[in-house]
Design a protein around this motif. Structure first.
Motif, PDB file in Angstrom:
ATOM      1  N   MET A   1       0.833  -1.202   0.000  1.00 26.64           N
ATOM      2  CA  MET A   1       0.000   0.000   0.000  1.00 26.64           C
ATOM      3  C   MET A   1       0.865   1.248   0.000  1.00 26.64           C
ATOM      4  O   MET A   1       0.639   2.198  -0.779  1.00 26.64           O
ATOM      5  CB  MET A   1      -0.912   0.015   1.230  1.00 26.64           C
ATOM      6  N   LYS A   2       1.866   1.275   0.869  1.00 25.68           N
ATOM      7  CA  LYS A   2       2.716   2.459   0.987  1.00 25.68           C
ATOM      8  C   LYS A   2       3.563   2.675  -0.259  1.00 25.68           C
ATOM      9  O   LYS A   2       3.812   3.821  -0.647  1.00 25.68           O
ATOM     10  CB  LYS A   2       3.584   2.350   2.249  1.00 25.68           C
ATOM     11  N   VAL A   3       3.981   1.590  -0.896  1.00 25.51           N
ATOM     12  CA  VAL A   3       4.722   1.723  -2.150  1.00 25.51           C
ATOM     13  C   VAL A   3       3.837   2.357  -3.219  1.00 25.51           C
ATOM     14  O   VAL A   3       4.248   3.279  -3.930  1.00 25.51           O
ATOM     15  CB  VAL A   3       5.241   0.351  -2.624  1.00 25.51           C
ATOM     16  N   LYS A   4       2.601   1.869  -3.323  1.00 26.15           N
ATOM     17  CA  LYS A   4       1.685   2.414  -4.324  1.00 26.15           C
ATOM     18  C   LYS A   4       1.303   3.863  -3.998  1.00 26.15           C
ATOM     19  O   LYS A   4       1.172   4.691  -4.905  1.00 26.15           O
ATOM     20  CB  LYS A   4       0.439   1.524  -4.435  1.00 26.15           C
ATOM     21  N   LEU A   5       1.130   4.165  -2.736  1.00 29.94           N
ATOM     22  CA  LEU A   5       0.811   5.548  -2.349  1.00 29.94           C
ATOM     23  C   LEU A   5       1.946   6.494  -2.723  1.00 29.94           C
ATOM     24  O   LEU A   5       1.717   7.660  -3.054  1.00 29.94           O
ATOM     25  CB  LEU A   5       0.542   5.628  -0.848  1.00 29.94           C
ATOM     26  N   LYS A   6       3.162   5.997  -2.660  1.00 29.40           N
ATOM     27  CA  LYS A   6       4.311   6.831  -3.004  1.00 29.40           C
ATOM     28  C   LYS A   6       4.436   7.040  -4.505  1.00 29.40           C
ATOM     29  O   LYS A   6       4.765   8.130  -4.976  1.00 29.40           O
ATOM     30  CB  LYS A   6       5.593   6.189  -2.466  1.00 29.40           C
ATOM     31  N   LYS A   7       4.144   6.003  -5.302  1.00 28.46           N
ATOM     32  CA  LYS A   7       4.393   6.051  -6.733  1.00 28.46           C
ATOM     33  C   LYS A   7       3.177   6.458  -7.561  1.00 28.46           C
ATOM     34  O   LYS A   7       3.322   6.991  -8.656  1.00 28.46           O
ATOM     35  CB  LYS A   7       4.898   4.678  -7.218  1.00 28.46           C
ATOM     36  N   TYR A   8       1.965   6.171  -7.073  1.00 25.66           N
ATOM     37  CA  TYR A   8       0.768   6.400  -7.873  1.00 25.66           C
ATOM     38  C   TYR A   8       0.254   7.839  -7.703  1.00 25.66           C
ATOM     39  O   TYR A   8       0.588   8.534  -6.746  1.00 25.66           O
ATOM     40  CB  TYR A   8      -0.337   5.428  -7.465  1.00 25.66           C
ATOM     41  N   THR A   9      -0.595   8.249  -8.650  1.00 27.06           N
ATOM     42  CA  THR A   9      -1.286   9.538  -8.556  1.00 27.06           C
ATOM     43  C   THR A   9      -2.575   9.338  -7.770  1.00 27.06           C
ATOM     44  O   THR A   9      -3.419   8.522  -8.147  1.00 27.06           O
ATOM     45  CB  THR A   9      -1.605  10.090  -9.953  1.00 27.06           C
ATOM     46  N   LYS A  10      -2.736  10.095  -6.705  1.00 23.51           N
ATOM     47  CA  LYS A  10      -3.861   9.915  -5.779  1.00 23.51           C
ATOM     48  C   LYS A  10      -4.805  11.120  -5.881  1.00 23.51           C
ATOM     49  O   LYS A  10      -4.346  12.249  -5.846  1.00 23.51           O
ATOM     50  CB  LYS A  10      -3.336   9.771  -4.344  1.00 23.51           C
ATOM     51  N   PHE A  11      -6.101  10.846  -5.979  1.00 26.66           N
ATOM     52  CA  PHE A  11      -7.041  11.963  -6.078  1.00 26.66           C
ATOM     53  C   PHE A  11      -8.336  11.645  -5.337  1.00 26.66           C
ATOM     54  O   PHE A  11      -8.659  10.485  -5.053  1.00 26.66           O
ATOM     55  CB  PHE A  11      -7.323  12.307  -7.546  1.00 26.66           C
ATOM     56  N   LEU A  12      -9.059  12.708  -5.021  1.00 27.38           N
ATOM     57  CA  LEU A  12     -10.400  12.602  -4.451  1.00 27.38           C
ATOM     58  C   LEU A  12     -11.191  13.835  -4.859  1.00 27.38           C
ATOM     59  O   LEU A  12     -10.604  14.852  -5.261  1.00 27.38           O
ATOM     60  CB  LEU A  12     -10.367  12.475  -2.929  1.00 27.38           C
ATOM     61  N   PHE A  13     -12.506  13.740  -4.771  1.00 21.68           N
ATOM     62  CA  PHE A  13     -13.386  14.882  -5.004  1.00 21.68           C
ATOM     63  C   PHE A  13     -14.223  15.103  -3.754  1.00 21.68           C
ATOM     64  O   PHE A  13     -14.694  14.138  -3.129  1.00 21.68           O
ATOM     65  CB  PHE A  13     -14.282  14.639  -6.221  1.00 21.68           C
ATOM     66  N   VAL A  14     -14.406  16.378  -3.385  1.00 23.50           N
ATOM     67  CA  VAL A  14     -15.138  16.737  -2.186  1.00 23.50           C
ATOM     68  C   VAL A  14     -16.242  17.741  -2.538  1.00 23.50           C
ATOM     69  O   VAL A  14     -16.367  18.169  -3.681  1.00 23.50           O
ATOM     70  CB  VAL A  14     -14.192  17.323  -1.113  1.00 23.50           C
ATOM     71  N   ARG A  15     -16.985  18.110  -1.497  1.00 24.41           N
ATOM     72  CA  ARG A  15     -18.159  18.961  -1.693  1.00 24.41           C
ATOM     73  C   ARG A  15     -18.450  19.702  -0.399  1.00 24.41           C
ATOM     74  O   ARG A  15     -18.051  19.251   0.673  1.00 24.41           O
ATOM     75  CB  ARG A  15     -19.342  18.065  -2.070  1.00 24.41           C
ATOM     76  N   ASP A  16     -19.136  20.833  -0.479  1.00 25.10           N
ATOM     77  CA  ASP A  16     -19.556  21.530   0.737  1.00 25.10           C
ATOM     78  C   ASP A  16     -20.238  20.524   1.674  1.00 25.10           C
ATOM     79  O   ASP A  16     -21.208  19.864   1.290  1.00 25.10           O
ATOM     80  CB  ASP A  16     -20.537  22.655   0.379  1.00 25.10           C
ATOM     81  N   PRO A  17     -19.732  20.352   2.901  1.00 30.48           N
ATOM     82  CA  PRO A  17     -20.236  19.281   3.783  1.00 30.48           C
ATOM     83  C   PRO A  17     -21.732  19.354   4.079  1.00 30.48           C
ATOM     84  O   PRO A  17     -22.395  18.307   4.105  1.00 30.48           O
ATOM     85  CB  PRO A  17     -19.408  19.471   5.061  1.00 30.48           C
ATOM     86  N   PHE A  18     -22.266  20.538   4.312  1.00 30.54           N
ATOM     87  CA  PHE A  18     -23.697  20.636   4.602  1.00 30.54           C
ATOM     88  C   PHE A  18     -24.531  20.318   3.369  1.00 30.54           C
ATOM     89  O   PHE A  18     -25.579  19.668   3.462  1.00 30.54           O
ATOM     90  CB  PHE A  18     -24.038  22.027   5.128  1.00 30.54           C
ATOM     91  N   VAL A  19     -24.086  20.768   2.201  1.00 33.01           N
ATOM     92  CA  VAL A  19     -24.819  20.470   0.964  1.00 33.01           C
ATOM     93  C   VAL A  19     -24.768  18.969   0.680  1.00 33.01           C
ATOM     94  O   VAL A  19     -25.739  18.383   0.198  1.00 33.01           O
ATOM     95  CB  VAL A  19     -24.246  21.281  -0.212  1.00 33.01           C
ATOM     96  N   ARG A  20     -23.649  18.347   1.005  1.00 28.52           N
ATOM     97  CA  ARG A  20     -23.537  16.889   0.834  1.00 28.52           C
ATOM     98  C   ARG A  20     -24.549  16.169   1.730  1.00 28.52           C
ATOM     99  O   ARG A  20     -25.172  15.181   1.319  1.00 28.52           O
ATOM    100  CB  ARG A  20     -22.113  16.443   1.154  1.00 28.52           C
ATOM    101  N   LEU A  21     -24.735  16.644   2.964  1.00 26.12           N
ATOM    102  CA  LEU A  21     -25.722  16.038   3.862  1.00 26.12           C
ATOM    103  C   LEU A  21     -27.135  16.177   3.305  1.00 26.12           C
ATOM    104  O   LEU A  21     -27.929  15.238   3.367  1.00 26.12           O
ATOM    105  CB  LEU A  21     -25.646  16.688   5.243  1.00 26.12           C
ATOM    106  N   ILE A  22     -27.441  17.357   2.769  1.00 25.96           N
ATOM    107  CA  ILE A  22     -28.765  17.570   2.178  1.00 25.96           C
ATOM    108  C   ILE A  22     -28.977  16.612   1.011  1.00 25.96           C
ATOM    109  O   ILE A  22     -30.042  15.986   0.866  1.00 25.96           O
ATOM    110  CB  ILE A  22     -28.922  19.034   1.708  1.00 25.96           C
ATOM    111  N   SER A  23     -27.947  16.468   0.175  1.00 28.36           N
ATOM    112  CA  SER A  23     -28.040  15.563  -0.971  1.00 28.36           C
ATOM    113  C   SER A  23     -28.244  14.119  -0.509  1.00 28.36           C
ATOM    114  O   SER A  23     -29.034  13.378  -1.104  1.00 28.36           O
ATOM    115  CB  SER A  23     -26.768  15.681  -1.815  1.00 28.36           C
TER     116      SER A  23
END
Length: 419
Positions: free
Chosen positions: A236-258
């Motif tokens: 896991m740590k090898v891949k975390l070091k070498k790979y491109t890591k991404f995530l998408f986020v959103r306004d937390p309250f709007v996410r709760l409403i959704s």
């Protein structure tokens, strides 16, 4: 008597043969195709799309890479993405593959070099988001549960949202209610984990949403232990070091409403039984709520948004089980202080961010991010949703999600927290 030189040569030959035997045994036990860091491996068996389950399709079996292909893959593990030509081969002919599928197979073209520079504004946006994360994670005055633990201290079951694509060296941490269905579809296209008549699915929108959320279609970090045993955490740590890591986020309250709209305003039997009945019983004066969602809707019974907020703040909720992933905080899903993400996308700028990310990954000529307007919740309607929630309850809710607000650069929602 045999000379010293002859004895030495005999020991060398015997030792070499013994090492080769060990390598072959290890290769067979561990599975060589899963050891590489930037190389393709054989697609999984075909899993039928739920929409097409009525159609009879000839069953497929996984293709086993040839020995020489494995050697090529072993060499390629030392190449960073984009520094060499891909070694992907047109799938070998097998007895259960149709000629039609072979004719339709098109080798991947991910390694195209992009000469047009990315806009400076987009690069600066990413630098700002990543710097904010780094600064807050290093700030001792800003504390939240689990912030100080190391990656090794994160339980394996809490790594189930990190999807790995070994073909392109990508790790995606999916956050429900933040376009994760479409990003999961893209990960399936890139990893070629779905075959239709022996051909990898190329169109993300052709993948049914139920199939996109099928956990068997994705290789996640929490599955490493079963596959790699005691080497899991290290890999896991090898891949975390070498790979491109991404995530998408959103306004937390709007996410709760959704999340509320998606799971409780419609007839969702699973969420009604697991959560809505508890809300109705505890906060809706319904000691014996109906057994099914259809019966509840027939009598006009369903939890309100204030009931949902009460449920989130109720100490009994977390004591009984962790938050469901649809309203669990992003910092608990994706561990941004233990994992240094290379790209942080926002749903509010999803079109630009998705285009930038696919360029960064060098796959924008392979797949496009599908536009979607399903169950959109605008941030300007936030105040309307919280009108019936008492002010002190709103402020308690903000404390619960404050780490997500601050880590990902969302302003304090004063229109909701101040009267």
């Amino acid at each position: 008597m045999m000379g010293t030189s002859q004895m030495f040569h005999i020991f060398v030959v015997l030792g070499s043969a013994f090492m080769i035997l060990l390598i072959i045994i290890y290769w067979e036990e561990v599975g060589a195709s899963h050891q590489y860091l930037h190389t393709p491996f054989s697609p999984r068996p075909k899993i039928p799309n739920p929409v097409q389950q009525q159609q009879q399709q000839q069953p497929q079996t996984p293709r086993t890479p040839a020995f020489l292909s494995d050697i090529d893959a072993f060499v390629n593990q030392f190449l960073e993405p984009g520094t060499g030509e891909p070694t992907d081969q047109v799938p070998a002919e097998t007895s259960n593959q149709s000629e039609k599928a072979e004719e339709r197979y098109v080798p991947r073209q991910e390694w195209k070099i992009h000469l047009t520079p990315v806009a400076a504004e987009l690069r600066q946006r990413q630098e700002n988001r990543q710097r904010l994360l780094k600064d807050l994670c290093a700030n001792d005055s800003f504390a939240f549960p689990g912030k100080k633990r190391s990656f090794d201290e994160i339980p394996i079951q809490e790594l189930d949202h990190l999807i790995v694509d070994d073909r392109h060296g990508i790790i995606y941490c999916y956050v429900p209610k933040v376009a994760c269905t479409n990003w999961k579809r893209i990960m399936m296209v890139l990893s070629e984990s779905l075959l239709i008549d022996g051909v990898p699915q190329r169109d993300p929108l052709a993948i049914h949403r139920d199939l996109a959320h099928n956990s068997t279609m994705h290789f996640t970090f929490n599955k490493f232990w079963k596959r790699y045993g005691k080497f899991a955490r290290h890999l896991m740590k090898v891949k975390l070091k070498k790979y491109t890591k991404f995530l998408f986020v959103r306004d937390p309250f709007v996410r709760l409403i959704s999340a509320f709209r998606d799971k409780f305003e419609g007839r969702n039997e699973e969420f009604y039984r697991r959560f809505a009945k508890i809300m109705l019983r505890r906060y809706g004066n319904q000691p014996t709520p109906p057994d099914s969602v259809d019966k509840a809707f027939a009598t006009g019974l369903h939890p309100s948004f204030p009931h949902f907020i009460q449920y989130l703040l109720d100490p009994r909720t977390e004591k009984e089980s962790p938050f469901n992933e649809h309203w669990q905080q992003v910092y608990r899903l994706c561990h941004p202080c233990q994992i240094q993400y290379d790209f942080v996308g926002h749903l509010e700028t999803a079109v630009e961010d998705a285009e930038h990310l696919l360029r960064l990954l060098r796959v924008d000529n392979v797949v496009e991010f599908p536009a979607s307007n399903r169950n959109l919740t605008a941030s300007d309607s936030e105040s309307d949703w919280f009108n019936l929630v008492p002010l002190e309850v709103r402020r308690e809710l903000y404390k619960l999600y404050e780490p997500d607000f601050r880590l990902f650069g969302y302003s304090r929602p004063d229109s909701v927290l101040n009267e």
